[in-house]
Design a protein around this motif. Structure first.
Motif, PDB file in Angstrom:
ATOM      1  N   UNK A 151      31.615  30.168  46.788  1.00 55.30           N
ATOM      2  CA  UNK A 151      31.139  31.438  46.271  1.00 55.30           C
ATOM      3  C   UNK A 151      31.925  31.952  45.088  1.00 55.30           C
ATOM      4  N   UNK A 152      32.342  31.041  44.190  1.00 63.89           N
ATOM      5  CA  UNK A 152      32.902  31.474  42.927  1.00 63.89           C
ATOM      6  C   UNK A 152      31.788  31.842  41.961  1.00 63.89           C
ATOM      7  N   UNK A 153      32.151  32.055  40.696  1.00 59.95           N
ATOM      8  CA  UNK A 153      31.158  32.489  39.719  1.00 59.95           C
ATOM      9  C   UNK A 153      30.043  31.470  39.571  1.00 59.95           C
ATOM     10  N   UNK A 154      30.391  30.189  39.411  1.00 62.70           N
ATOM     11  CA  UNK A 154      29.360  29.165  39.213  1.00 62.70           C
ATOM     12  C   UNK A 154      28.496  29.018  40.456  1.00 62.70           C
ATOM     13  N   UNK A 291      31.886  39.998  37.294  1.00 61.83           N
ATOM     14  CA  UNK A 291      33.011  40.254  36.387  1.00 61.83           C
ATOM     15  C   UNK A 291      33.851  41.390  36.956  1.00 61.83           C
ATOM     16  N   UNK A 292      34.680  41.054  37.930  1.00 64.75           N
ATOM     17  CA  UNK A 292      35.391  42.093  38.674  1.00 64.75           C
ATOM     18  C   UNK A 292      36.879  42.167  38.358  1.00 64.75           C
ATOM     19  N   UNK A 293      37.360  41.342  37.416  1.00 67.24           N
ATOM     20  CA  UNK A 293      38.777  41.372  37.044  1.00 67.24           C
ATOM     21  C   UNK A 293      38.880  41.510  35.530  1.00 67.24           C
ATOM     22  N   UNK A 306      49.326  34.552  38.127  1.00 76.11           N
ATOM     23  CA  UNK A 306      49.064  34.978  39.504  1.00 76.11           C
ATOM     24  C   UNK A 306      47.589  34.828  39.857  1.00 76.11           C
ATOM     25  N   UNK A 307      46.696  35.082  38.888  1.00 73.58           N
ATOM     26  CA  UNK A 307      45.264  34.940  39.146  1.00 73.58           C
ATOM     27  C   UNK A 307      44.862  33.479  39.316  1.00 73.58           C
ATOM     28  N   UNK A 308      45.674  32.545  38.841  1.00 74.51           N
ATOM     29  CA  UNK A 308      45.388  31.118  39.005  1.00 74.51           C
ATOM     30  C   UNK A 308      45.916  30.565  40.330  1.00 74.51           C
ATOM     31  N   UNK A 309      46.644  31.377  41.078  1.00 74.97           N
ATOM     32  CA  UNK A 309      47.174  30.905  42.352  1.00 74.97           C
ATOM     33  C   UNK A 309      46.052  30.745  43.377  1.00 74.97           C
ATOM     34  N   UNK A 313      42.657  37.040  44.524  1.00 71.31           N
ATOM     35  CA  UNK A 313      41.446  37.845  44.655  1.00 71.31           C
ATOM     36  C   UNK A 313      40.655  37.852  43.352  1.00 71.31           C
ATOM     37  N   UNK A 314      39.396  38.224  43.476  1.00 69.57           N
ATOM     38  CA  UNK A 314      38.554  38.382  42.299  1.00 69.57           C
ATOM     39  C   UNK A 314      37.677  37.182  42.030  1.00 69.57           C
TER      40      UNK A 314
END
Length: 322
Positions: A151-154, A291-293, A306-309, A313-314
């Protein structure tokens, strides 16, 4: 002068000042408003995990530097034409270009946004292209039972596209229950892995995990096709080819956006496909949910690692230059 984002190939992110390239009569100068971060691919780029065999194929348009890094990378920029042909000046455009505050690109590489389309939403264009290509690769048709794992963007865009086919039942499977609300808002049924439906006619896998691929194969019905959208870089991934994989005569097919799907390639150019992706995004305001981040561009070095960990979230990450 321009400010550009560079990945060092060791997990670090830097913003550098540099001179924008000179403009010729076939080019335009674009001031960037937003750019979209492809979390999966750019995580691998930032960490130097692009296999050497793929260094050539993975180069982004107008990339600077070479893998494993440092490299100026990215491919989802939206901005305003500041200098160029009179018919383009002041117009909002999408361009496959790295993350930078201003850039010069060939006029042929610019794509005008549909009338009234929010520029921020257009950062999803490359993701929508990927989802559209996967739909073509899947062979999905009316009234199919479809499952999307991841359930990611793609994955969410793929589920939305499948749901627009007449009579198609779409289930979005993800281990994170926080994806439920967005999936349902986009018209898909949500399920945790333990509740994955079986006997699907079409399965798309976009979780970038071995567990997700196993779930996708388990969802496929007799002689069904599982389309693999995930790219794992230099990582090896276990594929469960035992159990009933052979008895059910399943097909595991890779889908990659670098080329138009074979079923459309004789008639569709990459430019036509990108125009279609933009039109699809413009048609539904619900895409803004992805587009929540939002990250101020100058804060990217401190925020993106941190977002790549894993487990961050997001969903969709947008760099904001405004």
């Amino acid at each position: 002068m321009s400010r550009a984002l560079w990945y060092d190939g060791r997990g670090g992110v830097e913003v550098r000042s540099e001179m924008a390239a000179g403009r010729s009569g076939d080019d335009a100068l674009v001031r960037t408003l937003f750019s979209g971060v492809s979390r999966g691919t750019e995580r691998l780029v930032s960490q130097g995990r692009i296999p050497e065999s793929e260094w050539g194929r993975m180069r982004a348009p107008r990339q600077q530097g070479d893998f494993p890094g440092p490299v100026k990378y990215g491919y989802a920029a939206v901005g305003i034409v500041e200098d160029g042909p009179s018919e383009l000046r002041g117009r909002a455009v999408f361009c496959l270009n790295p993350h930078e505050s201003a850039f010069v690109a060939p006029i042929s590489a610019l794509h005008l946004l549909p009338e009234g389309m929010p520029p921020r939403r257009a950062t999803l264009a490359a993701n929508m292209e990927t989802a559209l290509n996967a739909l073509w690769d899947s062979g999905a048709g009316p009234c199919d039972r479809a499952v999307v794992v991841g359930g990611g963007v793609v994955g969410l865009l793929s589920a939305w596209l499948l749901g627009r086919l007449p009579g198609v039942e779409v289930t979005l499977v993800d281990a994170d229950d926080r994806r439920r609300g967005v999936a349902e808002a986009l018209g898909a049924t949500f399920a945790l892995p333990r509740d994955t439906p079986h006997d699907a006619d079409v399965v798309l896998h976009a979780s970038a995990s071995a567990a997700g691929l196993a779930t996708a194969l388990s969802a496929a019905g007799e002689e069904a096709t599982v389309v693999e959208l995930s790219w794992h870089g230099s990582d090896d991934v276990a594929v469960p080819l035992g159990r009933a994989f052979h008895a059910r005569r399943l097909k595991l097919v890779s889908s990659q956006v670098g080329q138009v799907a074979p079923s459309r390639r004789p008639r569709w150019s990459a430019r036509r496909r990108l125009a279609a992706a933009l039109a699809l995004l413009a048609a539904d305001d619900r895409h803004d949910l992805l587009l929540d981040v939002s990250v101020p561009f100058e804060d990217a070095p401190s925020v993106l690692p941190a977002l790549f960990e894993p487990g961050a979230e997001g969903l969709g990450i947008v760099l904001d230059y405004v």
